[in-house]
Enzyme design. Sequence first.
Site, PDB file in Angstrom:
ATOM      1  N   LYS A   1     -29.398  27.558 -98.709  1.00 50.06           N
ATOM      2  CA  LYS A   1     -30.287  28.701 -98.412  1.00 50.06           C
ATOM      3  C   LYS A   1     -31.701  28.444 -98.940  1.00 50.06           C
ATOM      4  O   LYS A   1     -32.684  28.620 -98.234  1.00 50.06           O
ATOM      5  CB  LYS A   1     -29.722  29.993 -99.034  1.00 50.06           C
ATOM      6  CG  LYS A   1     -28.282  30.299 -98.665  1.00 50.06           C
ATOM      7  CD  LYS A   1     -27.774  31.581 -99.297  1.00 50.06           C
ATOM      8  CE  LYS A   1     -27.708  31.564-100.801  1.00 50.06           C
ATOM      9  NZ  LYS A   1     -26.695  30.635-101.380  1.00 50.06           N
TER      10      LYS A   1
ATOM     11  N   ARG B   1     -18.982  31.219-110.056  1.00 49.65           N
ATOM     12  CA  ARG B   1     -19.908  31.719-109.025  1.00 49.65           C
ATOM     13  C   ARG B   1     -19.246  31.709-107.651  1.00 49.65           C
ATOM     14  O   ARG B   1     -19.437  32.630-106.853  1.00 49.65           O
ATOM     15  CB  ARG B   1     -21.176  30.855-109.007  1.00 49.65           C
ATOM     16  CG  ARG B   1     -22.079  31.137-110.206  1.00 49.65           C
ATOM     17  CD  ARG B   1     -23.143  30.069-110.398  1.00 49.65           C
ATOM     18  NE  ARG B   1     -23.973  29.853-109.245  1.00 49.65           N
ATOM     19  CZ  ARG B   1     -24.655  28.727-109.021  1.00 49.65           C
ATOM     20  NH1 ARG B   1     -24.601  27.724-109.878  1.00 49.65           N
ATOM     21  NH2 ARG B   1     -25.393  28.609-107.942  1.00 49.65           N
TER      22      ARG B   1
HETATM   23  P1  AP5 Z   1     -29.742  24.889-102.206  1.00 48.01           P
HETATM   24  O1  AP5 Z   1     -30.665  24.993-101.056  1.00 48.01           O
HETATM   25  O2  AP5 Z   1     -30.337  24.940-103.578  1.00 48.01           O
HETATM   26  O3  AP5 Z   1     -28.523  25.908-102.057  1.00 48.01           O
HETATM   27  P2  AP5 Z   1     -28.491  27.490-102.169  1.00 48.01           P
HETATM   28  O4  AP5 Z   1     -27.681  27.989-101.024  1.00 48.01           O
HETATM   29  O5  AP5 Z   1     -29.878  28.042-102.326  1.00 48.01           O
HETATM   30  O6  AP5 Z   1     -27.623  27.600-103.492  1.00 48.01           O
HETATM   31  P3  AP5 Z   1     -27.823  28.380-104.881  1.00 48.01           P
HETATM   32  O7  AP5 Z   1     -26.825  27.728-105.826  1.00 48.01           O
HETATM   33  O8  AP5 Z   1     -29.236  28.425-105.348  1.00 48.01           O
HETATM   34  O9  AP5 Z   1     -27.354  29.763-104.475  1.00 48.01           O
HETATM   35  P4  AP5 Z   1     -26.839  30.879-105.344  1.00 48.01           P
HETATM   36  O10 AP5 Z   1     -26.751  31.905-104.317  1.00 48.01           O
HETATM   37  O11 AP5 Z   1     -25.603  30.640-106.122  1.00 48.01           O
HETATM   38  O12 AP5 Z   1     -27.931  30.969-106.539  1.00 48.01           O
HETATM   39  P5  AP5 Z   1     -29.076  32.016-106.837  1.00 48.01           P
HETATM   40  O13 AP5 Z   1     -30.171  31.285-107.478  1.00 48.01           O
HETATM   41  O14 AP5 Z   1     -29.353  32.855-105.648  1.00 48.01           O
HETATM   42  O15 AP5 Z   1     -28.928  23.509-102.028  1.00 48.01           O
HETATM   43  C1  AP5 Z   1     -28.018  23.061-103.016  1.00 48.01           C
HETATM   44  C2  AP5 Z   1     -28.159  21.535-103.167  1.00 48.01           C
HETATM   45  O16 AP5 Z   1     -27.715  20.916-101.967  1.00 48.01           O
HETATM   46  C3  AP5 Z   1     -29.591  21.057-103.388  1.00 48.01           C
HETATM   47  O17 AP5 Z   1     -29.573  19.973-104.278  1.00 48.01           O
HETATM   48  C4  AP5 Z   1     -30.041  20.582-101.981  1.00 48.01           C
HETATM   49  O18 AP5 Z   1     -30.990  19.521-102.062  1.00 48.01           O
HETATM   50  C5  AP5 Z   1     -28.739  20.146-101.355  1.00 48.01           C
HETATM   51  N1  AP5 Z   1     -28.678  20.439 -99.916  1.00 48.01           N
HETATM   52  C6  AP5 Z   1     -29.156  21.541 -99.276  1.00 48.01           C
HETATM   53  N2  AP5 Z   1     -28.879  21.477 -97.963  1.00 48.01           N
HETATM   54  C7  AP5 Z   1     -28.209  20.302 -97.777  1.00 48.01           C
HETATM   55  C8  AP5 Z   1     -27.668  19.660 -96.628  1.00 48.01           C
HETATM   56  N3  AP5 Z   1     -27.747  20.211 -95.390  1.00 48.01           N
HETATM   57  N4  AP5 Z   1     -27.051  18.463 -96.795  1.00 48.01           N
HETATM   58  C9  AP5 Z   1     -26.958  17.893 -98.027  1.00 48.01           C
HETATM   59  N5  AP5 Z   1     -27.463  18.451 -99.159  1.00 48.01           N
HETATM   60  C10 AP5 Z   1     -28.081  19.645 -99.024  1.00 48.01           C
HETATM   61  O19 AP5 Z   1     -28.345  32.987-107.897  1.00 48.01           O
HETATM   62  C11 AP5 Z   1     -28.111  32.558-109.233  1.00 48.01           C
HETATM   63  C12 AP5 Z   1     -27.523  33.719-110.039  1.00 48.01           C
HETATM   64  O20 AP5 Z   1     -28.465  34.824-110.078  1.00 48.01           O
HETATM   65  C13 AP5 Z   1     -26.226  34.349-109.468  1.00 48.01           C
HETATM   66  O21 AP5 Z   1     -25.078  33.640-109.891  1.00 48.01           O
HETATM   67  C14 AP5 Z   1     -26.304  35.772-110.069  1.00 48.01           C
HETATM   68  O22 AP5 Z   1     -25.921  35.787-111.418  1.00 48.01           O
HETATM   69  C15 AP5 Z   1     -27.802  36.091-109.999  1.00 48.01           C
HETATM   70  N6  AP5 Z   1     -28.175  36.759-108.724  1.00 48.01           N
HETATM   71  C16 AP5 Z   1     -29.052  36.293-107.787  1.00 48.01           C
HETATM   72  N7  AP5 Z   1     -29.160  37.163-106.765  1.00 48.01           N
HETATM   73  C17 AP5 Z   1     -28.328  38.211-107.068  1.00 48.01           C
HETATM   74  C18 AP5 Z   1     -27.975  39.411-106.382  1.00 48.01           C
HETATM   75  N8  AP5 Z   1     -28.501  39.727-105.167  1.00 48.01           N
HETATM   76  N9  AP5 Z   1     -27.070  40.232-106.961  1.00 48.01           N
HETATM   77  C19 AP5 Z   1     -26.534  39.959-108.173  1.00 48.01           C
HETATM   78  N10 AP5 Z   1     -26.820  38.823-108.878  1.00 48.01           N
HETATM   79  C20 AP5 Z   1     -27.710  37.955-108.314  1.00 48.01           C
END
Ligand code: AP5
Length: 217
Positions: free
Chosen positions: A13, A167
């Site tokens: 994402k 997670r």
């Molecule tokens: P990346 O693009 O970073 O993946 P992502 O989907 O953004 O994953 P996140 O782990 O950031 O999502 P998340 O939802 O758990 O974390 P968030 O920060 O929102 O890609 C991942 C890796 O893969 C990268 O190294 C990239 O280079 C690689 N990659 C990407 N696409 C690829 C492809 N096609 N092929 C190969 N490699 C690829 O949330 C963190 C924490 O914040 C949560 O756990 C929670 O505690 C809190 N939080 C955030 N939002 C909320 C909410 N709305 N409600 C409650 N708590 C929340």
Amino acid sequence: MILVFLGPPGAGKGTQAKILEDRFGYRQISTGDILRRNRAEKTPLGLEAQEYMDAGKLVPDDLIIRMTEAELANAENVIVDGFPRTIPQAEAFDALLERKGLSAVAVIFDVDQGVLIERITGRWSNPRTGRVYHVKFNPPRVAGIDDDDGGPLVQRADDAADVVTKRLAEYAEKTAPLIAHYEKHGDFVHVNGLGEIGAVTQAIVAKLPGVGISRPS
Ligand code: AP5
């Protein structure tokens, strides 16, 4: 256009949001990045959120909804990355859009659980901008250094394998039901998130031709 990126941790994402931001002038609103900035600045929100994030749990809905409503005061041409993540958040978001006379399209990233751990444990990111890299799939030109601003890249504390497992369980229990919510109540497209990064971008633009004619950057 307002896009809601929905998918499990590691689905890509944040990677795709940054590409569409650079290419088409969208503004990414990442709730994870906002929370991490608040933690770094030790704000009351950041201090309250940190115990949940470190445990791999979702931050309580009331905190997230207040924080996100403020961010969405100007909601034109945005990609909402990581929100909504529960049914109460989705209902609050739907109500906010209705008040503003706006609508959103959910982009649902379809990925197999098998790829997620390798993606997450190989991720390095820029804590100042949220830009992400991967040691194997999207390496920076110089290891540990951001191509854009030359600053150091870090690994997220919540990317440790034991926290990632929690997670993923939170996602399955609380966020995956949103797919049915959008399929029933809203506009949505499914995108295959398993291809290479460029192929996923192409799939988003192909499914949503309006994305590519948004404001040029
Ligand atoms: P990346 O693009 O970073 O993946 P992502 O989907 O953004 O994953 P996140 O782990 O950031 O999502 P998340 O939802 O758990 O974390 P968030 O920060 O929102 O890609 C991942 C890796 O893969 C990268 O190294 C990239 O280079 C690689 N990659 C990407 N696409 C690829 C492809 N096609 N092929 C190969 N490699 C690829 O949330 C963190 C924490 O914040 C949560 O756990 C929670 O505690 C809190 N939080 C955030 N939002 C909320 C909410 N709305 N409600 C409650 N708590 C929340």
